[in-house]
Design a protein around this motif. Structure first.
Motif, PDB file in Angstrom:
ATOM      1  N   VAL A 171      11.540 -21.897   0.225  1.00 32.70           N
ATOM      2  CA  VAL A 171      11.177 -20.502  -0.027  1.00 32.70           C
ATOM      3  C   VAL A 171       9.828 -20.234   0.643  1.00 32.70           C
ATOM      4  N   ARG A 172       9.546 -18.942   0.843  1.00 37.86           N
ATOM      5  CA  ARG A 172       8.259 -18.526   1.394  1.00 37.86           C
ATOM      6  C   ARG A 172       7.281 -18.335   0.230  1.00 37.86           C
ATOM      7  N   THR A 173       6.156 -18.989   0.285  1.00 35.83           N
ATOM      8  CA  THR A 173       5.192 -18.944  -0.809  1.00 35.83           C
ATOM      9  C   THR A 173       3.819 -18.575  -0.272  1.00 35.83           C
ATOM     10  N   TYR A 174       2.949 -18.206  -1.210  1.00 32.94           N
ATOM     11  CA  TYR A 174       1.539 -17.981  -0.923  1.00 32.94           C
ATOM     12  C   TYR A 174       0.712 -18.921  -1.787  1.00 32.94           C
ATOM     13  N   GLN A 175      -0.313 -19.518  -1.190  1.00 31.13           N
ATOM     14  CA  GLN A 175      -1.177 -20.389  -1.968  1.00 31.13           C
ATOM     15  C   GLN A 175      -2.629 -20.133  -1.606  1.00 31.13           C
ATOM     16  N   ILE A 176      -3.506 -20.519  -2.555  1.00 30.08           N
ATOM     17  CA  ILE A 176      -4.946 -20.363  -2.364  1.00 30.08           C
ATOM     18  C   ILE A 176      -5.643 -21.416  -3.211  1.00 30.08           C
ATOM     19  N   CYS A 177      -6.736 -21.945  -2.711  1.00 35.44           N
ATOM     20  CA  CYS A 177      -7.510 -22.921  -3.480  1.00 35.44           C
ATOM     21  C   CYS A 177      -8.981 -22.606  -3.247  1.00 35.44           C
ATOM     22  N   GLN A 178      -9.626 -22.014  -4.250  1.00 37.08           N
ATOM     23  CA  GLN A 178     -11.015 -21.575  -4.111  1.00 37.08           C
ATOM     24  C   GLN A 178     -11.972 -22.660  -4.602  1.00 37.08           C
ATOM     25  N   VAL A 179     -13.063 -22.733  -3.910  1.00 35.48           N
ATOM     26  CA  VAL A 179     -14.097 -23.693  -4.318  1.00 35.48           C
ATOM     27  C   VAL A 179     -14.826 -23.178  -5.556  1.00 35.48           C
ATOM     28  N   ASP A 180     -15.112 -21.865  -5.608  1.00 30.13           N
ATOM     29  CA  ASP A 180     -15.734 -21.297  -6.795  1.00 30.13           C
ATOM     30  C   ASP A 180     -15.182 -19.888  -6.975  1.00 30.13           C
ATOM     31  N   GLY A 181     -15.581 -19.275  -8.075  1.00 24.86           N
ATOM     32  CA  GLY A 181     -15.054 -17.947  -8.397  1.00 24.86           C
ATOM     33  C   GLY A 181     -16.041 -16.843  -8.190  1.00 24.86           C
ATOM     34  N   SER A 182     -16.941 -17.005  -7.204  1.00 33.21           N
ATOM     35  CA  SER A 182     -17.964 -15.983  -6.992  1.00 33.21           C
ATOM     36  C   SER A 182     -17.412 -14.738  -6.330  1.00 33.21           C
ATOM     37  N   SER A 183     -16.259 -14.844  -5.690  1.00 33.80           N
ATOM     38  CA  SER A 183     -15.682 -13.684  -5.013  1.00 33.80           C
ATOM     39  C   SER A 183     -14.209 -13.569  -5.376  1.00 33.80           C
ATOM     40  N   SER A 184     -13.680 -12.363  -5.189  1.00 35.04           N
ATOM     41  CA  SER A 184     -12.275 -12.089  -5.504  1.00 35.04           C
ATOM     42  C   SER A 184     -11.455 -12.137  -4.228  1.00 35.04           C
ATOM     43  N   HIS A 185     -10.273 -12.714  -4.331  1.00 37.44           N
ATOM     44  CA  HIS A 185      -9.342 -12.798  -3.207  1.00 37.44           C
ATOM     45  C   HIS A 185      -8.043 -12.109  -3.605  1.00 37.44           C
ATOM     46  N   TRP A 186      -7.688 -11.084  -2.835  1.00 40.52           N
ATOM     47  CA  TRP A 186      -6.555 -10.221  -3.184  1.00 40.52           C
ATOM     48  C   TRP A 186      -5.385 -10.484  -2.248  1.00 40.52           C
ATOM     49  N   LEU A 187      -4.187 -10.315  -2.776  1.00 40.66           N
ATOM     50  CA  LEU A 187      -2.935 -10.415  -2.023  1.00 40.66           C
ATOM     51  C   LEU A 187      -2.057  -9.253  -2.476  1.00 40.66           C
ATOM     52  N   ARG A 188      -1.586  -8.454  -1.497  1.00 40.78           N
ATOM     53  CA  ARG A 188      -0.813  -7.259  -1.847  1.00 40.78           C
ATOM     54  C   ARG A 188       0.547  -7.309  -1.159  1.00 40.78           C
TER      55      ARG A 188
END
Length: 987
Positions: A65-82
């Motif tokens: 399947v087609r997936t989206y993934q993300i792995c942030q080092v910290d939570g200081s900024s927001s990362h959006w996916l639409r």
């Protein structure tokens, strides 16, 4: 037999499976990433790294399947996916099923204190596919937050790989389509699949009604159906079948329908269809019930028959129902036996061998006179008499007199039933011939009254004129008419003349008198009975007696008129001086106005309950959840389903177990009060349940609950015109109560209920209250101990217990202040004694913030010390109507800084950073303590950090209500903390 049982079981299994398939909700998928064969190409905010990355992955079944993934080092900024635009079609509410994995923070190599194991889901509605990489802005507003999604299963080193599946609901949706947006703030996760769908109730056939596939657009969506083939709805103006589709895609309960099968058809397959009646069967009318086998002696040669025709020689009478057996005329009566007594005759006979299959057997006698041998016989004519009658004879005996002497007669006795007139051959009968004797006495006629006294009657009759016999004597039979045929009520007297005096009679009594004559052959029959009356009699009253009666009647009427005038004067005086207090049970009003009746004025209070409250069968009520606790027991929400009416939600007050008879009466007294009121702004009583336990009172369900808590929950969210509309509804309800002479005595915002349409209704019609003595904080207390705060009560009611509509007007002014201050507590934290002292010194509550001047002036009018100076509720309604018609007048507010001159009432002391101390103290001071946790989590731990707060910051904190934003920013400005980057307030 075994084969039959198997077939029956198989049929039931099929019906059950069909029912289960119909009731399972249908789902229509709007988007499913699992089915996509190419790249999804969703949009991200690429302003910072790392970002959402689209890759190929494996689902729970190891499919690619087609997936989206993300792995942030910290939570200081927001990362959006639409996502791309998703068409909503006809759905107003949709569901999003998310499958994802999440790495445990402690298992990550670069663990940071802001690492999170959650992400946020948003959506954005649009009528066009106009989203770009920068529009709409990547923030909560204009996006709508659905939820913060947390993982149930976290991935850790060496641990089991488990997938998280979450289903969330979006809505209500109103535009053409919407975008989904995912926000990560410190998470390390993979979004494996996203499935968007909406639920709908499948097409359904039930209770002979067909309902189409229905998409719910609210909590319950009404669906209109139609009858199945060969079914109709009876009546001149039938309503179509209706059923309700729940928001979960499930049909709710049973349909409201009157569909029934047509004549000649029966319901089959569990009321799924109407099946035609087979040959030899019929169904007479539309409605429930199966086809029936044709009744005896009837048949039908075609299917779908509404009736069965009679076989040859059989009939149905016009009064027979088409479902009754066909019958035939009876055979002839048997063995007629005559008994001749000169010129009278008694005939008796035996019943026929065949009654024709009917129970309505009667007999008739045909008389023919034969003057001489060889001469044709002719009908006897009217001179012959029959007892009991000539036709329609129920028994098997008849007496005949009035025959001519020495004459031959022919009598035919015929048996008949309901179908005899339908036969061509006519009724069957048995004939006999008899000859009368030569000497026969005749009937005596012309009986009349000559004179009457209180104890006697003088009577006279005609002498028979026949010359062929000699009358030896007359006999009279006289009976008291009121006593009927009692043996001791009848007497006999003989007379040689055609006149007699009956003596020793009862005064003013009717007597039934008959006369007969005796000749050498014996007594004849008594003549027709005549009724006579002894004195006094209306026809025999003397002029003196009539004059006496008229004089007595006139004097009686004069006495009645004088007594009525005295009573009226006393009643007017009593009504003028009486107070409308708890003791007054009933008020008299002119012009036919309905008046409230106190149930405790009844000798038996249960009688008032039966008169004003409708008893409901407990089977019609379904309790769903407990929503609160009352003085007598729990308060629940439930559903009321009365046959023939639409199901609706109700509030249910229950009486807890172990109650006394007095507690039961007190509990039901509210229902007997509420049941007298019918007004759109008065809470409506649905009914009571007393025949089972627990005892319940059912009222209409008000979705938004009490007005004070509702306003506090929605602080700042209503415009002045909306608030005035609420106040107008309350005033209208109180106007109705005052016109019925009902005094509420506990009018407060907590006793006003609000429905989903923001309609306010007056409630709480409990017991009378009395003043609690020897208390440092005086309050009114009901007979069951429930306290009512002093701050809503008028001065005269506190001091002298004078409760009138004017005291209710005072309380209404307090309610106005509560509404305009969005549920603020009147007089704030002042003690009850301080409130009483302040009011006695003519101090009144100041206008709430942004309160229109005209409304505060109306409050002050309601708080006039002299109750006669206060407006009536009719005046208040007119004043509010005038403000509603002129909205510009609501923009005039009190001068900034204007407030009370009395220090006890001045609760608006200026806020300073020093007076607040901490952020928590500040939020509590401005009644915004609900956001305390959000402020602290975002790092606002000191008052100085508030200087940089903006509208965007408030949105990020979850403060989306414009009124709350305005209140917080205004408070910061009042604190004297300079806002360096002011944000615009959203109105």
């Amino acid at each position: 037999m075994e084969l039959f049982s198997r077939n029956v079981c198989a049929l039931w299994i099929m019906v059950l499976l069909e029912f289960l398939l119909e009731t399972v909700a249908d789902e229509e998928v709007l988007m499913n990433t699992k089915t996509e064969t190419s790249d999804l190409k969703w949009t991200t905010n690429s302003g910072s790294k790392p970002e959402w990355e689209e890759i190929s992955g494996l689902d729970e079944e190891s499919n690619s399947v087609r997936t989206y993934q993300i792995c942030q080092v910290d939570g200081s900024s927001s990362h959006w996916l639409r996502s791309k635009l998703i068409e909503r079609r006809e759905a107003s509410q949709v569901y999003v099923e998310l499958m994802f994995t999440m790495i445990e923070c402690s298992s990550r190599t670069t663990h940071h204190r802001s690492c999170k194991e959650t992400f946020n889901l948003y959506y954005y509605e649009s009528d066009t596919d106009d989203a770009t990489a920068t529009h709409p802005a990547w923030m909560e507003n204009p996006y709508t937050k659905v939820d913060t999604v947390a993982a149930d299963f976290l991935l850790r080193k060496g641990g089991e790989k488990k997938f998280n599946v979450k289903t969330l609901r979006l809505g209500p949706l109103t535009k053409r389509g919407f975008y989904l947006a995912f926000q990560a703030q410190g998470a390390c996760m993979a979004l494996l699949s996203v499935r968007v769908f909406f639920k709908k109730c499948p097409a359904l056939t039930r209770s002979l009604s067909v309902f189409p596939e229905t998409v719910p657009r609210s909590l319950v969506q009404e669906a209109v159906g139609q009858c199945v083939a060969n079914a109709v709805q009876p009546g001149p103006n039938p309503r179509p079948p209706k059923m309700f589709c729940g928001e979960d895609g499930q049909w709710v309960d049973q349909p409201t329908t009157t569909c029934t099968c047509l004549p000649g058809f029966e319901a089959s397959h569990g009321d799924m269809e109407c099946r035609v009646c087979p040959v030899g069967h019929f169904k007479m009318g539309s409605g429930p019930g199966p086809c029936s086998v044709c009744p005896d002696s009837s048949h039908t040669g075609e299917t779908g028959s509404a009736s069965c025709g009679c076989r040859p020689g059989f009939y149905r009478a016009p009064s027979d129902s088409p479902d009754t057996p066909c019958t035939r005329p009876p055979s002839s009566p048997r063995s007629p036996v005559p008994q001749v007594n000169d010129t009278s005759l008694t005939l008796e006979w035996s019943e026929p061998l065949d009654s024709g299959g009917r129970s309505d057997l009667t007999y008739s006698v045909e008389c023919r006179m034969c003057p001489a041998p060889g001469v044709p016989c002719a009908p006897c004519g009217d001179g012959v008499n029959y007892r009991p009658s000539q036709t329609g004879i129920q028994g098997r005996r008849v007496s005949i007199w009035g025959l001519r002497p020495h004459t031959t007669y022919s009598f035919t006795v015929m048996a008949l039933n309901g179908v005899s007139p339908l036969t061509v051959l006519g009724p069957a009968g048995d004939t006999i011939n008899i000859t009368t004797s030569p000497n026969v006495p005749v009937l005596v006629s012309g009986l009349r009254k000559i004179a009457a006294t209180e104890s006697s009657l003088t009577l006279h009759w005609n002498t028979p004129t026949q010359s062929h016999y000699r009358i030896l004597q007359y006999q009279l039979r006289y009976c008291e008419k009121e006593r009927g045929s009692e043996e001791n009520s009848c007497h006999y007297m003989e007379s040689n003349l055609n006149e007699v005096v009956l003596s020793d009679l009862r005064r003013a009594t009717q007597y039934e008198v008959q006369v007969r004559a005796r000749t050498l052959t014996g007594y004849g029959s008594f003549g027709q009975a005549v009724v006579f009356r002894t004195l006094p009699d209306d026809d025999s009253s003397s002029p003196l007696l009539v004059t006496g009666i008229l004089i007595a009647t006139g004097m009686l009427l004069l006495i009645i008129v004088i007594a009525a005038a005295i009573c009226c004067i006393r009643k007017q005086s009593h009504f003028k001086n009486s107070e409308m207090s708890d003791k007054n049970g009933q008020y008299l009003m002119g012009h036919g106005v309905k008046v409230y009746i106190d149930p405790f004025t009844y000798e038996d209070p249960n009688e008032a309950v039966r008169e004003f409250a409708k008893e409901i069968d407990v089977s019609c009520v379904k309790i769903e959840e407990v929503i609160g606790a009352g003085e007598f027991g729990e308060v629940c929400r439930g559903r009321l389903r009365i046959p023939g009416k639409k199901e609706n939600y109700v509030a249910i007050k229950t009486l807890k177990g172990g109650y006394t008879d007095k507690q039961r009466r007190d509990f039901l007294s509210e229902a007997s009060i509420m049941g007298q009121f019918q007004h759109p702004n008065i809470i409506h009583l649905e009914g009571i349940i007393t025949a089972s336990t627990p005892v319940m009172i059912l009222t209409e369900f008000m979705e938004n609950g009490a007005l004070d808590s509702f306003l506090r929950l929605n602080d700042g969210q209503f415009t002045p015109i909306q608030l005035v509309g609420m106040l107008r509804g309350i005033a209208s309800g109180m106007k109705y109560l005052s016109e019925m002479s009902y005094v509420h005595r506990d009018l407060a915002a907590r006793n006003i209920l609000v429905n989903s349409n923001l309609v306010c209704k007056v409630s709480d019609f409990g017991l009378s209250r009395f003043l609690q003595e020897n208390s440092s904080d005086p309050t009114y207390t009901s007979s069951l101990g429930g306290k009512i705060p002093i701050r809503w009560t008028s001065p005269e009611a506190i001091a002298f217990r004078k409760f009138t509509s004017a005291s209710d007007v005072w309380s209404y002014g307090i309610v106005m202040w509560e509404v305009m201050s969005f549920g603020e507590r009147p007089y704030w934290d002042m003690s009850n004694q301080d409130v009483i002292n302040a009011i006695e010194q003519d101090y009144r509550l100041p206008p709430p913030p942004d309160c229109p001047t005209h409304l505060h002036q109306l409050m002050l009018d309601c708080w006039q010390k002299e109750r006669t100076a206060r407006p009536r509720f009719s005046n208040i309604v007119s004043a509010l109507d005038k403000l509603i018609r002129n909205p510009a007048s609501l923009k005039i507010t009190a001068q900034e800084g204007a407030g009370p001159s009395h220090p006890l009432l001045d609760q608006r002391s200026p806020l300073t950073p020093a007076s607040c101390g901490t952020v928590s103290d500040w939020l509590r001071a401005i009644k915004m303590e609900r956001y305390e946790e959000s402020f602290l989590q975002e790092g606002y731990t000191s008052m100085q950090l508030l200087a940089h707060i903006t509208t965007e910051d408030l949105l990020r904190l979850g403060i989306t209500l414009a009124g709350h934003q305005k209140k917080i920013l205004s408070s910061i400005e009042a604190l004297g903390i300079q806002n360096q980057t002011p944000g615009s307030v959203l109105y």
